[in-house]
Design a protein around this motif. Structure first.
Motif, mmCIF file in Angstrom:
data_model
loop_
_atom_site.group_PDB
_atom_site.id
_atom_site.type_symbol
_atom_site.label_atom_id
_atom_site.label_comp_id
_atom_site.label_asym_id
_atom_site.label_seq_id
_atom_site.Cartn_x
_atom_site.Cartn_y
_atom_site.Cartn_z
ATOM 1 N N ALA A 193 0.812 -1.220 0.000
ATOM 2 C CA ALA A 193 0.000 0.000 0.000
ATOM 3 C C ALA A 193 0.842 1.264 0.000
ATOM 4 C CB ALA A 193 -0.924 -0.006 1.215
ATOM 5 N N PHE A 194 1.943 1.251 0.767
ATOM 6 C CA PHE A 194 2.680 2.497 1.006
ATOM 7 C C PHE A 194 4.141 2.466 0.565
ATOM 8 C CE2 PHE A 194 -0.572 2.232 4.435
ATOM 9 C CZ PHE A 194 -1.378 3.260 3.974
ATOM 10 N N GLY A 195 4.587 1.356 0.005
ATOM 11 C CA GLY A 195 5.966 1.288 -0.457
ATOM 12 C C GLY A 195 6.957 1.456 0.679
ATOM 13 N N ALA A 196 8.014 2.203 0.415
ATOM 14 C CA ALA A 196 9.072 2.392 1.406
ATOM 15 C C ALA A 196 8.605 3.162 2.629
ATOM 16 C CB ALA A 196 10.259 3.104 0.763
ATOM 17 N N ASP A 197 7.455 3.819 2.555
ATOM 18 C CA ASP A 197 6.948 4.618 3.678
ATOM 19 C C ASP A 197 6.129 3.801 4.682
ATOM 20 O OD1 ASP A 197 8.041 6.904 2.534
ATOM 21 O OD2 ASP A 197 6.197 7.401 1.460
ATOM 22 N N TRP A 198 6.025 2.498 4.479
ATOM 23 C CA TRP A 198 5.046 1.741 5.260
ATOM 24 C C TRP A 198 5.381 1.704 6.749
ATOM 25 C CZ3 TRP A 198 5.459 -2.805 8.111
ATOM 26 C CH2 TRP A 198 6.639 -3.539 7.994
ATOM 27 N N ILE A 199 6.657 1.699 7.096
ATOM 28 C CA ILE A 199 7.014 1.677 8.522
ATOM 29 C C ILE A 199 6.600 2.993 9.177
ATOM 30 C CG2 ILE A 199 8.905 1.543 10.190
ATOM 31 C CD1 ILE A 199 10.361 -0.299 8.234
ATOM 32 N N GLY A 200 6.848 4.103 8.487
ATOM 33 C CA GLY A 200 6.425 5.403 9.001
ATOM 34 C C GLY A 200 4.924 5.512 9.132
ATOM 35 N N GLU A 201 4.195 4.905 8.197
ATOM 36 C CA GLU A 201 2.735 4.901 8.291
ATOM 37 C C GLU A 201 2.276 4.128 9.521
ATOM 38 O OE1 GLU A 201 0.541 6.481 6.551
ATOM 39 O OE2 GLU A 201 1.693 7.207 4.845
ATOM 40 N N GLY A 202 2.946 3.001 9.789
ATOM 41 C CA GLY A 202 2.607 2.231 10.980
ATOM 42 C C GLY A 202 2.910 2.991 12.252
ATOM 43 N N GLU A 203 4.049 3.653 12.286
ATOM 44 C CA GLU A 203 4.419 4.440 13.468
ATOM 45 C C GLU A 203 3.408 5.553 13.722
ATOM 46 O OE1 GLU A 203 9.310 3.966 13.289
ATOM 47 O OE2 GLU A 203 8.315 5.648 12.301
ATOM 48 N N ALA A 204 2.932 6.194 12.659
ATOM 49 C CA ALA A 204 1.960 7.271 12.827
ATOM 50 C C ALA A 204 0.644 6.750 13.390
ATOM 51 C CB ALA A 204 1.717 7.974 11.489
#
Length: 428
Positions: free
Chosen positions: A136-147
């Motif tokens: 869904a979010f590519g390389a940003d997925w960890i940051g999306e989870g943290e948010a």
């Protein structure tokens, strides 16, 4: 209650949640009933400790070397609330209601470095969902989870049928509301730190008079994007308690007709009082009976499907559901969503618009559903989401919100809202 006692209470509540497999809200309510000496400030602090523990359950457990309720609650105090092992042990020593002193491993957990921890741990998500989130979010997925581990704001939608934002802001001035960043009739009150209490706005005169509703800004945005217009015939197929029905009625200026339906009578029950309080006159509630919608087939200008989903977009508000989600439940929701899309299409007239909404961030419930539906129903094409955004919100669509299939995904990291997905399809 002093802080050590609040920590003990939070551990007790979290233990109750885990042992009895009950929702956090129920466990907190039961604790409050059994401990009536606790004041509102105590209950707020205990609730914050419990919810914060669950929001970062995976990373807190790794840091503390345990996922026990005690370890998780202490991790919140040490890693989120800026306490130190020394400050906690000193407070524990003078309070008979305090937990036992910190162990050596718990003391180390206060400063444990998780930079080398597995990606799913750093994102604080179930490991089996990592591939979906990365898709869904590519390389940003960890940051999306943290948010998703932060506390949510309290958002309100001003009811344009009865009030203006300035009127509501004046009524709620003691809570210092701010205009929402995107939703034109939205107000917001950011979450506070540590033991901060969420304002109880539902006792305010303005709420009782129907001037505003409690509604996340993301929900307000997707309701606005639905594009309901004055004079249209609109079906809200999964109306629930009526939050989006109310927003649609305001957008339509109480003209046209909204048919509010839900297959669950219990979910639909609150809508009657809410419609009355909000001054909505163009909504007709259809109870779930055989043939309840037969007269609407092929006649609707717009059908809104706020589909049942995993609720991954609401993890900030309901973090316990994050750790209960299973592949089986996801598959069940996907089946329900696919059936609802087919059902919704029946009610549209030629040129009508199908609005598909979820409070999920998973592609299986979002783009994948739309792709499969379009493949089976070539008479439907996607509405330009950037144009819909400009029309509804009078701004350009921010970069990064559009999905590959032509929908739109809101998230705490991108828009400071709950996670929401919306895709609009026009029938030829």
């Amino acid at each position: 209650m002093r802080f050590p006692g609040r920590l003990s209470a939070a551990i007790e509540v979290l233990t109750d949640v885990e042992q009895r497999k009950r929702p956090v809200s129920e466990a907190l309510k039961a604790w409050g009933i059994n401990n009536r000496f606790a004041g509102a400030g105590d209950r707020a602090a205990i609730g914050n400790l419990v919810y914060d523990a669950l929001r970062r359950r995976a990373s807190h457990a790794i840091a503390m070397g345990s996922d026990s309720p005690r370890a998780l609650v202490l991790a919140v105090a040490l890693r989120d609330w800026a306490e130190t092992p020394e400050s906690l042990n000193a407070a524990f020593a003078s309070d008979s209601h305090a937990p036992v002193p910190l162990s050596e491993e718990e003391t180390k957990g206060a400063t444990a470095d998780l930079a080398a921890a597995p990606a799913a741990i750093r994102a604080d998500v179930p490991e089996w969902l990592a591939p979906s989130l990365e898709r869904a979010f590519g390389a940003d997925w960890i940051g999306e989870g943290e948010a998703m581990t932060g506390r949510p704001s309290l958002d309100l939608r001003v009811n344009a049928l009865k009030a203006a934002p300035e009127k509501v802001m004046k009524s709620l001035a003691r809570f210092a509301p701010e205009p929402a960043a995107i939703a034109p009739f939205g107000l917001t009150m950011p979450a506070g730190p540590r033991d901060a209490r969420t304002p109880n706005v539902t006792t305010d005169e303005g709420y009782l008079k129907g001037w505003f509703e409690v509604q996340d800004q993301g929900s307000q945005i997707v309701a606005a994007l639905a594009g309901a217009r004055e004079g249209e015939q609109v079906l809200d197929l999964c109306a629930g308690a009526g939050g989006k029905t109310l927003a649609l009625a305001a957008t339509m200026g109480n003209s046209g007709q909204i048919f509010a339906y839900d297959s669950d009578r219990a979910r639909l029950a609150p809508i009657y009082d809410r419609l009355k309080r909000n001054g909505v006159r163009n909504a007709q509630v259809r109870a779930p009976n055989d043939g309840a919608l037969d007269d609407l087939v092929g006649k609707m200008d717009r059908v809104v499907v706020d589909a049942p989903c995993t609720g991954t977009g609401t993890w900030r508000r309901r973090p316990d559901t994050k750790w209960k989600l299973t592949p089986e439940l996801l598959a069940q929701r996907q089946s329900e969503q696919a059936a609802l899309l087919v059902e919704a299409a029946r009610y549209l007239k030629s040129g009508g618009t199908l609005v598909y909404i979820t409070c999920s961030i998973l592609p299986e419930e979002n783009d994948d559903q739309i792709t499969a539906f379009r493949a089976a129903h070539p008479e439907f094409t996607s509405v330009d989401i950037a144009g819909a955004w400009r029309s509804a919100l009078i701004t350009d669509l921010p970069a990064g919100l559009a999905t590959q299939a032509g929908g739109l995904c809101l998230t705490p990291r991108r828009t400071r809202t709950d996670g929401f997905y919306v895709h609009m399809l026009r029938k030829a």
